[in-house]
Design a protein around this motif. Structure first.
Motif, PDB file in Angstrom:
ATOM      1  N   GLY A 151       0.807  -1.220   0.000  1.00  0.00           N
ATOM      2  CA  GLY A 151       0.000   0.000   0.000  1.00  0.00           C
ATOM      3  C   GLY A 151       0.835   1.262   0.000  1.00  0.00           C
ATOM      4  N   ARG A 152       2.139   1.140   0.137  1.00  0.00           N
ATOM      5  CA  ARG A 152       3.040   2.294   0.126  1.00  0.00           C
ATOM      6  C   ARG A 152       3.619   2.556  -1.261  1.00  0.00           C
ATOM      7  NH1 ARG A 152       4.628   3.785   5.297  1.00  0.00           N
ATOM      8  NH2 ARG A 152       3.662   2.515   6.935  1.00  0.00           N
ATOM      9  N   VAL A 153       3.145   1.826  -2.235  1.00  0.00           N
ATOM     10  CA  VAL A 153       3.604   1.979  -3.621  1.00  0.00           C
ATOM     11  C   VAL A 153       2.446   2.475  -4.466  1.00  0.00           C
ATOM     12  CG1 VAL A 153       4.595   0.792  -5.621  1.00  0.00           C
ATOM     13  CG2 VAL A 153       5.260   0.118  -3.311  1.00  0.00           C
ATOM     14  N   CYS A 154       2.705   3.427  -5.346  1.00  0.00           N
ATOM     15  CA  CYS A 154       1.686   3.961  -6.249  1.00  0.00           C
ATOM     16  C   CYS A 154       1.212   2.837  -7.168  1.00  0.00           C
ATOM     17  CB  CYS A 154       2.272   5.111  -7.069  1.00  0.00           C
ATOM     18  SG  CYS A 154       1.105   5.803  -8.283  1.00  0.00           S
ATOM     19  N   THR A 155      -0.054   2.551  -7.142  1.00  0.00           N
ATOM     20  CA  THR A 155      -0.597   1.447  -7.939  1.00  0.00           C
ATOM     21  C   THR A 155      -0.516   1.719  -9.435  1.00  0.00           C
ATOM     22  OG1 THR A 155      -2.799   2.446  -7.729  1.00  0.00           O
ATOM     23  CG2 THR A 155      -2.188   0.789  -6.089  1.00  0.00           C
ATOM     24  N   LYS A 156      -0.408   2.992  -9.805  1.00  0.00           N
ATOM     25  CA  LYS A 156      -0.373   3.329 -11.242  1.00  0.00           C
ATOM     26  C   LYS A 156       1.040   3.380 -11.785  1.00  0.00           C
ATOM     27  CE  LYS A 156      -2.203   6.638 -14.597  1.00  0.00           C
ATOM     28  NZ  LYS A 156      -3.033   7.846 -14.793  1.00  0.00           N
ATOM     29  N   HIS A 157       1.946   4.004 -11.028  1.00  0.00           N
ATOM     30  CA  HIS A 157       3.309   4.203 -11.531  1.00  0.00           C
ATOM     31  C   HIS A 157       4.318   3.270 -10.881  1.00  0.00           C
ATOM     32  CE1 HIS A 157       1.320   8.261 -12.035  1.00  0.00           C
ATOM     33  NE2 HIS A 157       1.653   7.962 -13.297  1.00  0.00           N
ATOM     34  N   LYS A 158       3.895   2.453  -9.912  1.00  0.00           N
ATOM     35  CA  LYS A 158       4.766   1.501  -9.236  1.00  0.00           C
ATOM     36  C   LYS A 158       5.980   2.176  -8.604  1.00  0.00           C
ATOM     37  CE  LYS A 158       1.963  -1.627 -10.637  1.00  0.00           C
ATOM     38  NZ  LYS A 158       0.933  -2.120  -9.670  1.00  0.00           N
ATOM     39  N   LYS A 159       5.784   3.381  -8.120  1.00  0.00           N
ATOM     40  CA  LYS A 159       6.844   4.105  -7.442  1.00  0.00           C
ATOM     41  C   LYS A 159       6.410   4.390  -6.003  1.00  0.00           C
ATOM     42  CE  LYS A 159       9.076   6.378 -11.368  1.00  0.00           C
ATOM     43  NZ  LYS A 159       9.593   7.661 -11.881  1.00  0.00           N
ATOM     44  N   CYS A 165      -0.123  15.393  -1.685  1.00  0.00           N
ATOM     45  CA  CYS A 165      -0.843  16.441  -2.408  1.00  0.00           C
ATOM     46  C   CYS A 165      -1.814  17.103  -1.445  1.00  0.00           C
ATOM     47  CB  CYS A 165      -1.582  15.843  -3.615  1.00  0.00           C
ATOM     48  SG  CYS A 165      -2.572  17.073  -4.511  1.00  0.00           S
ATOM     49  N   LYS A 166      -1.506  18.357  -1.085  1.00  0.00           N
ATOM     50  CA  LYS A 166      -2.380  19.091  -0.170  1.00  0.00           C
ATOM     51  C   LYS A 166      -3.710  19.430  -0.816  1.00  0.00           C
ATOM     52  CE  LYS A 166       1.149  21.325   2.721  1.00  0.00           C
ATOM     53  NZ  LYS A 166       0.540  21.024   4.020  1.00  0.00           N
ATOM     54  N   THR A 167      -3.666  19.592  -2.164  1.00  0.00           N
ATOM     55  CA  THR A 167      -4.901  19.960  -2.860  1.00  0.00           C
ATOM     56  C   THR A 167      -5.938  18.855  -2.766  1.00  0.00           C
ATOM     57  OG1 THR A 167      -3.590  21.278  -4.419  1.00  0.00           O
ATOM     58  CG2 THR A 167      -5.865  20.755  -5.055  1.00  0.00           C
ATOM     59  N   ASP A 168      -5.491  17.606  -3.035  1.00  0.00           N
ATOM     60  CA  ASP A 168      -6.409  16.464  -3.016  1.00  0.00           C
ATOM     61  C   ASP A 168      -6.333  15.682  -1.725  1.00  0.00           C
ATOM     62  OD1 ASP A 168      -7.199  17.124  -5.549  1.00  0.00           O
ATOM     63  OD2 ASP A 168      -5.826  15.737  -6.542  1.00  0.00           O
ATOM     64  N   GLN A 169      -5.434  16.090  -0.799  1.00  0.00           N
ATOM     65  CA  GLN A 169      -5.282  15.415   0.476  1.00  0.00           C
ATOM     66  C   GLN A 169      -5.049  13.918   0.301  1.00  0.00           C
ATOM     67  OE1 GLN A 169      -5.444  16.876   3.872  1.00  0.00           O
ATOM     68  NE2 GLN A 169      -4.829  18.509   2.469  1.00  0.00           N
ATOM     69  N   THR A 170      -4.018  13.595  -0.499  1.00  0.00           N
ATOM     70  CA  THR A 170      -3.686  12.191  -0.734  1.00  0.00           C
ATOM     71  C   THR A 170      -2.194  12.035  -0.950  1.00  0.00           C
ATOM     72  OG1 THR A 170      -4.198  10.259  -2.072  1.00  0.00           O
ATOM     73  CG2 THR A 170      -4.027  12.347  -3.243  1.00  0.00           C
ATOM     74  N   CYS A 171      -1.665  10.830  -0.683  1.00  0.00           N
ATOM     75  CA  CYS A 171      -0.252  10.548  -0.897  1.00  0.00           C
ATOM     76  C   CYS A 171      -0.021  10.205  -2.369  1.00  0.00           C
ATOM     77  CB  CYS A 171       0.196   9.385  -0.010  1.00  0.00           C
ATOM     78  SG  CYS A 171       0.081   9.748   1.765  1.00  0.00           S
ATOM     79  N   VAL A 172       1.058  10.715  -2.940  1.00  0.00           N
ATOM     80  CA  VAL A 172       1.360  10.517  -4.365  1.00  0.00           C
ATOM     81  C   VAL A 172       2.838  10.185  -4.518  1.00  0.00           C
ATOM     82  CG1 VAL A 172      -0.488  12.065  -5.120  1.00  0.00           C
ATOM     83  CG2 VAL A 172       1.808  12.977  -4.702  1.00  0.00           C
ATOM     84  N   CYS A 173       3.182   9.666  -5.720  1.00  0.00           N
ATOM     85  CA  CYS A 173       4.586   9.433  -6.061  1.00  0.00           C
ATOM     86  C   CYS A 173       5.107  10.596  -6.885  1.00  0.00           C
ATOM     87  CB  CYS A 173       4.727   8.109  -6.817  1.00  0.00           C
ATOM     88  SG  CYS A 173       4.008   8.141  -8.482  1.00  0.00           S
ATOM     89  N   SER A 174       6.401  10.556  -7.216  1.00  0.00           N
ATOM     90  CA  SER A 174       6.997  11.665  -7.975  1.00  0.00           C
ATOM     91  C   SER A 174       6.411  11.773  -9.373  1.00  0.00           C
ATOM     92  CB  SER A 174       8.517  11.474  -8.047  1.00  0.00           C
ATOM     93  OG  SER A 174       8.823  10.213  -8.644  1.00  0.00           O
ATOM     94  N   GLN A 175       6.008  10.631  -9.959  1.00  0.00           N
ATOM     95  CA  GLN A 175       5.431  10.665 -11.301  1.00  0.00           C
ATOM     96  C   GLN A 175       4.045  11.303 -11.290  1.00  0.00           C
ATOM     97  OE1 GLN A 175       7.128   9.826 -13.998  1.00  0.00           O
ATOM     98  NE2 GLN A 175       5.405  10.371 -15.371  1.00  0.00           N
ATOM     99  N   CYS A 176       3.303  11.102 -10.179  1.00  0.00           N
ATOM    100  CA  CYS A 176       1.956  11.684 -10.079  1.00  0.00           C
ATOM    101  C   CYS A 176       1.987  13.200 -10.138  1.00  0.00           C
ATOM    102  CB  CYS A 176       1.284  11.243  -8.787  1.00  0.00           C
ATOM    103  SG  CYS A 176       0.874   9.495  -8.717  1.00  0.00           S
ATOM    104  N   THR A 177       3.087  13.813  -9.656  1.00  0.00           N
ATOM    105  CA  THR A 177       3.144  15.279  -9.589  1.00  0.00           C
ATOM    106  C   THR A 177       3.243  15.921 -10.969  1.00  0.00           C
ATOM    107  OG1 THR A 177       5.549  15.225  -9.342  1.00  0.00           O
ATOM    108  CG2 THR A 177       4.220  15.186  -7.321  1.00  0.00           C
ATOM    109  N   VAL A 178       3.626  15.138 -11.977  1.00  0.00           N
ATOM    110  CA  VAL A 178       3.730  15.705 -13.340  1.00  0.00           C
ATOM    111  C   VAL A 178       2.614  15.187 -14.236  1.00  0.00           C
ATOM    112  CG1 VAL A 178       6.213  16.034 -13.181  1.00  0.00           C
ATOM    113  CG2 VAL A 178       5.331  13.861 -14.019  1.00  0.00           C
TER     114      VAL A 178
END
Length: 548
Positions: A151-159, A165-178
């Protein structure tokens, strides 16, 4: 033996029967290894056949079991290696249900002692060794064992989820930010963790404050419950006593009414009996005279009639009964008057009894007070027993300590109260100026401030020998019919009530209600200025006398 070889040879050090490191390891013909004692007991239990517990190969005769010295030495070196790393054998226990297992162990899973937030894996004490010896792995972030590492790995980017993300109030990986979260307010997990942790600490502090507030409220309600029960018992006792007295008064007045009616009736009967006796006596005389007249009137002897005529015709001395009568007493209105008198008496007694009952109710909470010399203004003189205080004519040279009143002629009691009820009485005889009441602990003892609830004082007082005041905001004049000689002070902390009484007359003088007490309360006393000896009498703390 190196740590790497220990990791590679791990399973060879564990007996599959006892699941512990080999003790006296032996090798059976099929090539599998066991503790000598473990395989011996296994075959003893299953004596019908000798079979390998792992591959199930059967032997026609029980093989000899010489100790495998090579494996024994390896196991001994392995144990020594684990011991040098400060790990107890207990740490190598097999993972139990509910415990986090090692992700590297094959076969039997040992209990994990750490989880790596960089590798997203959990390790037992054996497999944790590389993270403690390798320079590259030592930079990884270790934590106590945690579940759901996937559960600590991004299910989409495997990172790894290493940003927030303060905007969406969720944990993201570095790829999600772009991609999905571009232009969003992004923070590191550590920074967001610190911020949220601070919020949680503040929330915890608020919750603890709420808990304390409710615990205090609960404690106060419990005390009020106890007070309510005690008040009910006291009220029942007072009710029985008052009604008994009132019934005794009514019974006494009824007896007096009956006695009065019976006395009137007796006087009437005595008068009637006296008249009856007189009448009967006169009737007897008249009957006798009638017989004489009848006898004389029947005679034919002329001489005899004339000789006795004078004696029989002489008038009798009797009372004129036409004006004599017996008047029965009139009872109309007697009972009404008696009832009216009884009502008046009961009214007076009831009022007095109720006043006494109210006073007795608070007197049950009497406390023994002693004055505190360290709080006394330098003009005040205290008795040796701490029960009296008066204003002297000379200011004493005393240390100006923090608790001492510097300007007002005040002194506090040694005793303080932060819950419950208490009551005390003070003699004010001979005084022209005095003040009594309670004060909170934090009152200003150095400055000139009005004595009022706003400033932490709840008090009444006498000024100029005749002006009785309740020191509220604004000050209220008290109209009293009599000068109190003994003043009672009652405080109920939970109810926020301070009441004052004229003890001798059992009269309520004044009350402060709906007070909000949040700190210790001290009984306080001010005997006023000396006024050249006119107000030199002391205030005296008296023992409370009441009948239960």
């Amino acid at each position: 033996m190196s740590a790497t070889s220990c990791v590679l040879s791990e399973e060879q050090f564990l007996c599959c029967i006892c699941l512990d490191v080999f003790t006296d390891p032996v090798t059976i013909p099929c090539g599998h290894n066991f503790c000598k004692n473990c395989i011996t007991q296994h075959w003893n239990v299953n004596s019908a056949r000798c079979q390998c517990p792992m591959c199930k190969k059967q032997f026609t005769t029980r093989p000899e079991l010489p100790v495998n010295t090579f494996i024994s030495e390896m196991a001994a070196e392995f144990k020594q290696s684990v011991k040098q790393k400060g790990s107890d054998v207990s740490e190598m226990q097999v993972a139990k249900p509910g415990e986090i297992p090692c992700d590297v162990c094959t076969g039997t899973k040992l209990r994990a002692v750490k989880s790596c937030l960089t590798c997203f894996a959990s390790y037992c004490v054996i497999h944790l060794d590389p993270h403690q010896t390798s320079d590259r792995l030592r930079t990884h972030l270790l934590t106590n064992p945690v579940e759901n590492m996937e559960g600590r790995v991004c299910t989409k980017h495997k990172k790894p989820l290493e940003l927030f993300c303060k905007t969406d109030q969720t944990c993201v990986c570095s790829q999600c930010t772009v991609t999905e979260h571009v232009s969003h307010n992004i923070a590191s997990l550590k920074d967001e963790y610190e911020e949220k942790k601070a919020e949680l600490e503040q929330a915890e502090a608020n919750i603890q404050q709420m808990i304390q507030h409710r615990q205090l409220r609960c404690q106060r309600i419990k005390l009020l419950k106890i007070h309510s029960k005690k008040d009910a018992e006291t009220e029942i006792a007072n009710g029985v006593r008052i009604f008994t007295i009132l019934m005794q008064t009514a019974e006494r007045d009824l007896n007096e009414l009956i006695e009065m009616i019976e006395e009137r009736q007796k006087r009437t009967e005595d008068e009637a009996d006296r008249y009856i006796t007189e009448l009967e006596q006169e009737i007897s005389v008249l009957i006798k005279r009638s017989a004489e007249v009848q006898q004389l009137s029947c005679t034919e002897d002329h001489l005899h009639l004339l000789q006795n005529f004078t004696s029989t015709s002489t008038a009798l001395h009797t009372k004129n009964w036409t004006t004599v009568s017996v008047c029965p007493p009139l009872y109309e209105g007697t009972v009404v008057e008696a009832v009216a008198k009884l009502e008046e008496t009961l009214g007076r007694e009831k009022e007095q009894l109720l006043r006494v009952a109210r006073l007795r109710r608070v007197q049950h909470y009497a406390v023994d007070l002693i004055l505190e010399p360290n709080t006394a203004n330098p003009w005040l003189i205290l008795s040796d027993d701490g029960k009296q205080v008066r204003c002297g004519e000379v200011r004493r040279d005393l240390p100006d300590n923090e608790e001492r009143f510097s300007l007002y002629n005040n002194v506090l009691a040694q005793q303080s109260f932060s819950s419950g009820r208490f009551y005390y009485e003070v003699q004010v005889t001979g005084k022209t100026d005095w003040t009594l009441g309670v004060a909170k602990e934090s009152v200003n003892r150095k400055g000139i401030i009005p004595l009022s609830p706003v400033n932490g004082y709840w008090a009444v007082g006498l000024r100029n020998g005749s002006e009785y005041l309740a020191l509220s905001s604004p000050v209220v004049s008290l109209s009293l019919n009599l000068r109190p000689q003994r003043v009672g002070v009652f405080v109920s902390y939970e109810e926020g009530l301070v009441s004052f009484y004229d003890v001798d007359e059992a009269v309520h003088l004044s009350s402060f209600t709906d007070c909000c007490f949040t700190e210790k309360l001290f009984p306080f006393f001010s005997p006023g200025l000396n006024h050249g000896g006119a107000n030199s009498d002391p205030l005296i703390i008296l023992p409370v006398n009441h009948t239960d």
